[in-house]
Design an enzyme around this catalytic site. Structure first.
Site, PDB file in Angstrom:
ATOM      1  N   ARG A   1     -11.917   3.585  11.082  1.00 17.10           N
ATOM      2  CA  ARG A   1     -13.039   3.452  10.167  1.00 17.10           C
ATOM      3  C   ARG A   1     -13.522   2.014  10.208  1.00 17.10           C
ATOM      4  O   ARG A   1     -12.740   1.077  10.006  1.00 17.10           O
ATOM      5  CB  ARG A   1     -12.625   3.829   8.739  1.00 17.10           C
ATOM      6  CG  ARG A   1     -13.798   4.268   7.866  1.00 17.10           C
ATOM      7  CD  ARG A   1     -13.401   4.416   6.421  1.00 17.10           C
ATOM      8  NE  ARG A   1     -13.221   3.111   5.807  1.00 17.10           N
ATOM      9  CZ  ARG A   1     -12.124   2.716   5.151  1.00 17.10           C
ATOM     10  NH1 ARG A   1     -11.096   3.548   5.022  1.00 17.10           N
ATOM     11  NH2 ARG A   1     -12.058   1.526   4.626  1.00 17.10           N
TER      12      ARG A   1
ATOM     13  N   TYR B   1      -9.582   3.883  -5.458  1.00 20.47           N
ATOM     14  CA  TYR B   1      -8.571   4.908  -5.699  1.00 20.47           C
ATOM     15  C   TYR B   1      -8.646   5.542  -7.084  1.00 20.47           C
ATOM     16  O   TYR B   1      -7.732   6.268  -7.472  1.00 20.47           O
ATOM     17  CB  TYR B   1      -7.182   4.304  -5.445  1.00 20.47           C
ATOM     18  CG  TYR B   1      -7.046   3.849  -4.013  1.00 20.47           C
ATOM     19  CD1 TYR B   1      -7.093   4.771  -2.967  1.00 20.47           C
ATOM     20  CD2 TYR B   1      -6.916   2.508  -3.696  1.00 20.47           C
ATOM     21  CE1 TYR B   1      -6.995   4.362  -1.651  1.00 20.47           C
ATOM     22  CE2 TYR B   1      -6.812   2.086  -2.374  1.00 20.47           C
ATOM     23  CZ  TYR B   1      -6.854   3.022  -1.361  1.00 20.47           C
ATOM     24  OH  TYR B   1      -6.769   2.614  -0.062  1.00 20.47           O
TER      25      TYR B   1
ATOM     26  N   GLU C   1     -14.572  -5.243   9.121  1.00 21.18           N
ATOM     27  CA  GLU C   1     -13.231  -5.017   9.652  1.00 21.18           C
ATOM     28  C   GLU C   1     -13.113  -3.589  10.160  1.00 21.18           C
ATOM     29  O   GLU C   1     -13.991  -2.755   9.929  1.00 21.18           O
ATOM     30  CB  GLU C   1     -12.165  -5.274   8.588  1.00 21.18           C
ATOM     31  CG  GLU C   1     -12.278  -4.371   7.369  1.00 21.18           C
ATOM     32  CD  GLU C   1     -11.221  -4.712   6.322  1.00 21.18           C
ATOM     33  OE1 GLU C   1     -10.183  -4.023   6.316  1.00 21.18           O
ATOM     34  OE2 GLU C   1     -11.438  -5.647   5.532  1.00 21.18           O
TER      35      GLU C   1
ATOM     36  N   ASP D   1     -15.866  -0.818   8.628  1.00 23.08           N
ATOM     37  CA  ASP D   1     -16.585  -1.187   7.407  1.00 23.08           C
ATOM     38  C   ASP D   1     -17.695  -2.177   7.743  1.00 23.08           C
ATOM     39  O   ASP D   1     -17.471  -3.158   8.466  1.00 23.08           O
ATOM     40  CB  ASP D   1     -15.622  -1.801   6.391  1.00 23.08           C
ATOM     41  CG  ASP D   1     -14.584  -0.795   5.905  1.00 23.08           C
ATOM     42  OD1 ASP D   1     -14.855   0.420   5.991  1.00 23.08           O
ATOM     43  OD2 ASP D   1     -13.507  -1.211   5.442  1.00 23.08           O
TER      44      ASP D   1
ATOM     45  N   GLU E   1       0.819  -1.211   0.000  1.00 17.15           N
ATOM     46  CA  GLU E   1       0.000   0.000   0.000  1.00 17.15           C
ATOM     47  C   GLU E   1       0.858   1.269   0.000  1.00 17.15           C
ATOM     48  O   GLU E   1       0.393   2.346   0.385  1.00 17.15           O
ATOM     49  CB  GLU E   1      -0.932  -0.003   1.213  1.00 17.15           C
ATOM     50  CG  GLU E   1      -1.911  -1.162   1.224  1.00 17.15           C
ATOM     51  CD  GLU E   1      -2.765  -1.176   2.464  1.00 17.15           C
ATOM     52  OE1 GLU E   1      -3.684  -0.337   2.556  1.00 17.15           O
ATOM     53  OE2 GLU E   1      -2.523  -1.999   3.361  1.00 17.15           O
TER      54      GLU E   1
ATOM     55  N   GLY F   1      -7.388   5.829   4.993  1.00 21.26           N
ATOM     56  CA  GLY F   1      -6.831   6.715   3.983  1.00 21.26           C
ATOM     57  C   GLY F   1      -7.246   8.162   4.182  1.00 21.26           C
ATOM     58  O   GLY F   1      -8.331   8.458   4.681  1.00 21.26           O
TER      59      GLY F   1
ATOM     60  N   SER G   1      -6.740  -1.945   1.892  1.00 23.77           N
ATOM     61  CA  SER G   1      -7.046  -1.368   0.573  1.00 23.77           C
ATOM     62  C   SER G   1      -7.650  -2.376  -0.395  1.00 23.77           C
ATOM     63  O   SER G   1      -7.493  -2.261  -1.603  1.00 23.77           O
ATOM     64  CB  SER G   1      -5.779  -0.752  -0.044  1.00 23.77           C
ATOM     65  OG  SER G   1      -5.358   0.361   0.696  1.00 23.77           O
TER      66      SER G   1
ATOM     67  N   ASN H   1     -10.334  -0.325  10.217  1.00 25.47           N
ATOM     68  CA  ASN H   1      -9.109   0.266   9.678  1.00 25.47           C
ATOM     69  C   ASN H   1      -8.594   1.297  10.675  1.00 25.47           C
ATOM     70  O   ASN H   1      -9.270   2.300  10.941  1.00 25.47           O
ATOM     71  CB  ASN H   1      -9.388   0.947   8.339  1.00 25.47           C
ATOM     72  CG  ASN H   1      -9.917  -0.020   7.302  1.00 25.47           C
ATOM     73  OD1 ASN H   1      -9.149  -0.714   6.657  1.00 25.47           O
ATOM     74  ND2 ASN H   1     -11.235  -0.096   7.162  1.00 25.47           N
TER      75      ASN H   1
END
Length: 310
Positions: free
Chosen positions: A258, A219, A273, A260, A16, A279, A150, A275
């Site tokens: 974050r 992205y 999951e 999800d 990443e 990002g 990612s 994070n």
């Protein structure tokens, strides 16, 4: 904090790297705009301590995704050096990075998450693994490398004959994989700010044009529609935020994170999951959620930085 020298640590050797560089550069610009003395440091793991010493760093703003920055390794090094840093600590980072560990924790705590099974690379007979996956889950099914971010190493398999190749691909990124049931419904993400009293920001609904929120959809500008706040009834949205906060607190996350979530067609949320280094690029989700409540990007970065002192 403005009399301290801050290193925005980015890049590094993980898969990443490019995303991390984008995140780090954006954060670096924001902190300088706010008047902080900040420098960018491209992580070189064998020389990391020397990099910090040369720059006489007082605080680290961690912008490393994946290996070294998101798995507890950098956090452990900084703890030994006595250098404060943004985001979650050693244990929370390591647990959140490992999807197999988070699955077990969610299930033990009663946090809803898709049914799953763990497979080790030592299970060398891929044909038997593929057969077991098909028997247990059917298709579609989700195959994930256990320790990547990612959406790297994540494959949604729709044909039985593709399970074997998906398993091989996921094993390229991790020594073991998590296979979980496919949940049909809305893809959501809940950004969370804070440590002692964390707060959930508005939920974002993710609608990729391709139908799959993969690396490209994440992205590539314009490849995904982000709806903030998500199109949910108030009662459902509150429930999703409560579950996301419970997951965040369960792992002991701090500063920023974050969560999800898949919301099934029956309005049942399933946590996928967490994070811990989300990002912070032009297409990233945490800044979008913050903007929805009037928090600009520069202010968001400053808030995350100042949480170090909490």
């Amino acid at each position: 904090m403005k009399n301290k020298k801050i290193a925005v640590v980015m890049g590094g050797p993980s898969s990443e790297r490019e995303v991390s560089l984008n995140t780090g550069r954006a954060i670096l610009t924001a902190l300088r705009e706010k008047g902080y003395t900040a420098v960018g440091v491209d992580l070189d793991p064998p020389n990391f301590i020397e990099q910090l010493k040369q720059e006489q760093i007082d605080v680290v703003f961690n912008a490393i995704h994946g290996l070294y920055g998101e798995d507890g390794l950098m956090q452990g090094t900084l703890e030994m050096l006595g250098i404060p840093y943004t985001g979650s600590g050693v244990l929370a980072s390591a647990m959140a990075m490992d999807k197999a560990i988070t699955k077990r924790l969610f299930m033990s705590a009663g946090i809803p998450t898709p049914q799953s099974r763990l497979y080790s690379k030592q299970d060398t007979d891929l044909a038997l693994v593929a057969e077991d996956i098909l028997t247990t889950f059917g298709v579609p099914v989700v195959v994930k490398a256990a320790a990547q971010g990612s959406s790297i190493g994540v494959i949604i398999v729709e044909k039985a004959g593709d399970i074997g190749s998906a398993v091989r691909e996921a094993f390229n990124y991790s020594g073991y994989i998590v296979v979980e049931e496919f949940i049909r419904g809305q893809e959501l993400t809940v950004s969370i700010l804070g440590t002692d009293q964390p707060e959930a920001l508005p939920i974002i609904e993710i609608v990729p044009q391709s139908g799959r929120y993969d690396y490209r959809s994440k992205y590539t500008k314009g490849a995904t529609e982000y709806i903030v706040p998500a199109r949910l009834e108030t009662q459902v949205a509150d429930h999703v935020q409560r579950i996301a906060l419970a997951a965040y607190k369960l792992l002991g996350c701090r500063g920023i994170g974050r969560v999800d979530v898949m919301l099934g067609n029956d309005n049942q949320p399933y946590v996928l999951e967490i994070n811990t280094i989300p990002g912070m690029t032009a297409t990233s989700l945490v800044p979008k959620a913050a903007a929805a409540v009037g928090i600009g990007f520069d202010e968001l970065c400053e808030r995350i930085l100042l949480m170090v002192a909490e």
